[in-house]
Design a protein around this motif. Structure first.
Motif, PDB file in Angstrom:
ATOM      1  N   ASN A  59       0.823  -1.209   0.000  1.00 61.85           N
ATOM      2  CA  ASN A  59       0.000   0.000   0.000  1.00 61.85           C
ATOM      3  C   ASN A  59       0.857   1.259   0.000  1.00 61.85           C
ATOM      4  O   ASN A  59       1.945   1.291   0.583  1.00 61.85           O
ATOM      5  CB  ASN A  59      -0.918   0.012   1.220  1.00 61.85           C
ATOM      6  N   ASP A  88      -5.611   3.001   2.735  1.00 62.58           N
ATOM      7  CA  ASP A  88      -5.422   1.555   2.857  1.00 62.58           C
ATOM      8  C   ASP A  88      -4.267   1.223   3.793  1.00 62.58           C
ATOM      9  O   ASP A  88      -4.357   0.282   4.597  1.00 62.58           O
ATOM     10  CB  ASP A  88      -5.162   0.946   1.479  1.00 62.58           C
ATOM     11  N   GLN A  89      -3.210   1.979   3.682  1.00 65.31           N
ATOM     12  CA  GLN A  89      -2.027   1.701   4.518  1.00 65.31           C
ATOM     13  C   GLN A  89      -2.316   1.980   5.992  1.00 65.31           C
ATOM     14  O   GLN A  89      -1.979   1.176   6.871  1.00 65.31           O
ATOM     15  CB  GLN A  89      -0.848   2.551   4.036  1.00 65.31           C
ATOM     16  N   GLU A 114       3.744  -2.906   6.143  1.00 64.60           N
ATOM     17  CA  GLU A 114       3.976  -2.951   4.702  1.00 64.60           C
ATOM     18  C   GLU A 114       5.338  -3.559   4.394  1.00 64.60           C
ATOM     19  O   GLU A 114       5.482  -4.337   3.446  1.00 64.60           O
ATOM     20  CB  GLU A 114       3.869  -1.540   4.105  1.00 64.60           C
TER      21      GLU A 114
END
Length: 437
Positions: A217, A223-224, A269
């Motif tokens: 992301n 989203d992240q 991530e």
């Protein structure tokens, strides 16, 4: 409190960005205030880091300076207005600052001496005043007292050096990657054709395996952040709240995201790409990826460029259109770090360095041989000198002994007369008789 004010003064917020260890997001409802304090051992990476932090510590102890610090904005600090407040600092603190400066000047002189010895210039006269000019974080013309100019120089040097820190980190990483590729190619040259083919196949397999990771992301996107909200904070993604998220991850409670707090948000991530147990994943590359993510978010969100993200800046960023509509993040393997031409120049540089090193090694070996020859000559001269001294001692000893006196007596002479030589015996006897008048 260490927090925002000291970070603002010397941009010491970069203390957190320079750490290798990344803090885990903390739920503030489960920790005590003491546990929320940032670590005191953070290192800026500057060669004068200890001097910088000790100066800050002593200035923080002065009530007047601390009050001015709390009420001075970043731009005024940068142009030197805060430094002028040093004239109103207590005598006790000023005395301690004087001693700190003397210690720092002595440290720099020692560094100069060490470098001179390493360069083979030992024994030469050193112009310390001239060489100290290269250190801009203090006034070298006055090595004994800490003045307003010293504080101004320290602030400006730290500001400039810390702003260039990320750039230097990128350069170091680029060299690391080129060295890794150079060593790989050199190793291939030592293998036969079959082994080289297997090595190349393994290398391509590892590259492909590393690239096969889930979509990453975009840092700072909805989203992240929601992934952190769900997997780190254990909260329902549908209940995502910008202000609550900010307060949860402002781990030191100063009302700002500093660079370390931002980097902590990217851990989930990064775990998609890097696994320390896997051969194909390089943890040095992971830290470079983390740095790139943090720089990107800072460039997008930190609108006043103070290297901190306030709550207002964070909320404003989440209200932008691209907060929701963000493409995936392009990772390092999708962005070549160097070109073939840069690699070739790097290898040529390595060859020159190796040649210089070999030349220095040969020079040292020749000097060693010359010293050994001189030592042998000195040893021979020493032996000759010892022999000469022993000889002189023997001569001196012989001259000191008294001469043997010869004695004449009749008996030995008489004994020389053969038996039967009565005439000679009578003559000898006559000689021994006393004369009569």
């Amino acid at each position: 409190m260490w927090g925002r004010n000291v970070l603002c003064c010397f941009l010491v917020l970069c203390l957190w960005a320079c750490l290798n260890a990344v803090p885990v997001a903390v739920d503030k409802t489960k920790v005590s205030p003491e546990e929320l304090e940032p670590p005191k051992s953070a290192d800026t990476g500057l060669h004068y880091d200890r001097y910088l932090r000790e100066v800050v510590d002593f200035l923080e102890k002065d009530p007047h300076f601390r009050d001015k610090l709390h009420n001075t904005d970043m731009e005024d600090i940068k142009v030197g207005k805060l430094a002028k407040e040093l004239d109103f600092v207590s005598h006790h603190v000023r005395t301690q600052l004087d001693e700190l400066k003397r210690q720092e000047v002595n440290r720099l002189r020692t560094l100069i001496k060490v470098k001179q010895d390493l360069d083979g210039e030992n024994g030469m006269t050193v112009d310390h005043q001239g060489l100290l000019k290269q250190f801009e974080h203090l006034n070298h013309m006055n090595p004994h007292t800490f003045e307003v100019d010293d504080l101004d120089r320290l602030i400006k040097s730290a500001t400039n050096d810390l702003e260039n820190f990320d750039k230097d980190q990128h350069e170091e990483f680029k060299k690391y990657e080129m060295m890794k590729e150079h060593e790989r190619r050199e190793r291939l040259k030592t293998l036969d054709e079959e082994a080289r083919k297997k090595e190349e196949e393994h290398y391509e397999e590892m590259k492909k395996k590393h690239a096969e990771h889930p979509k990453v992301n975009h840092p700072g996107s909805q989203d992240q952040l929601k992934k952190v909200w769900e997997e780190t904070d254990g909260l329902d993604p549908s209940d995502f709240n910008t202000k609550t998220f900010f307060n949860l991850h402002d781990t030191n409670g100063d009302g700002y995201f500093d660079e370390q707090e931002l980097e902590a948000l990217f851990t989930k991530e990064l775990e998609k790409i890097y696994d320390p147990t896997q051969e194909e994943d390089d943890m040095v590359e992971m830290e470079e990826e983390r740095l790139r993510m943090r720089e990107h978010v800072m460039n997008e969100v930190d609108t006043n460029k103070d290297r901190l993200v306030s709550l207002d800046e964070f909320i404003a960023a989440t209200n932008k259109k691209d907060f929701v509509q963000q493409d995936g993040w392009e990772t390092l393997e999708q962005n070549p770090i160097y070109t073939e031409e840069e690699l070739r120049e790097f290898e040529e540089h390595l060859i020159r360095e190796e040649q210089n090193l070999n030349q220095k090694t040969n020079d040292l070996l020749r000097q060693r041989e010359e010293l050994e020859t001189q030592q042998q000559e000195l040893n021979a001269q020493k032996i000759q000198l010892q022999q000469a001294v022993e000889h002189m001692e023997r001569l001196k000893s012989q001259k000191a002994e008294p001469p043997v006196q010869a004695k004449v007596n009749a008996v030995p002479s008489a004994m020389m007369i053969l038996p039967g030589d009565s005439q000679s015996l009578a003559q000898v006897h006559q000689q021994d008789l006393p004369a009569h008048s």
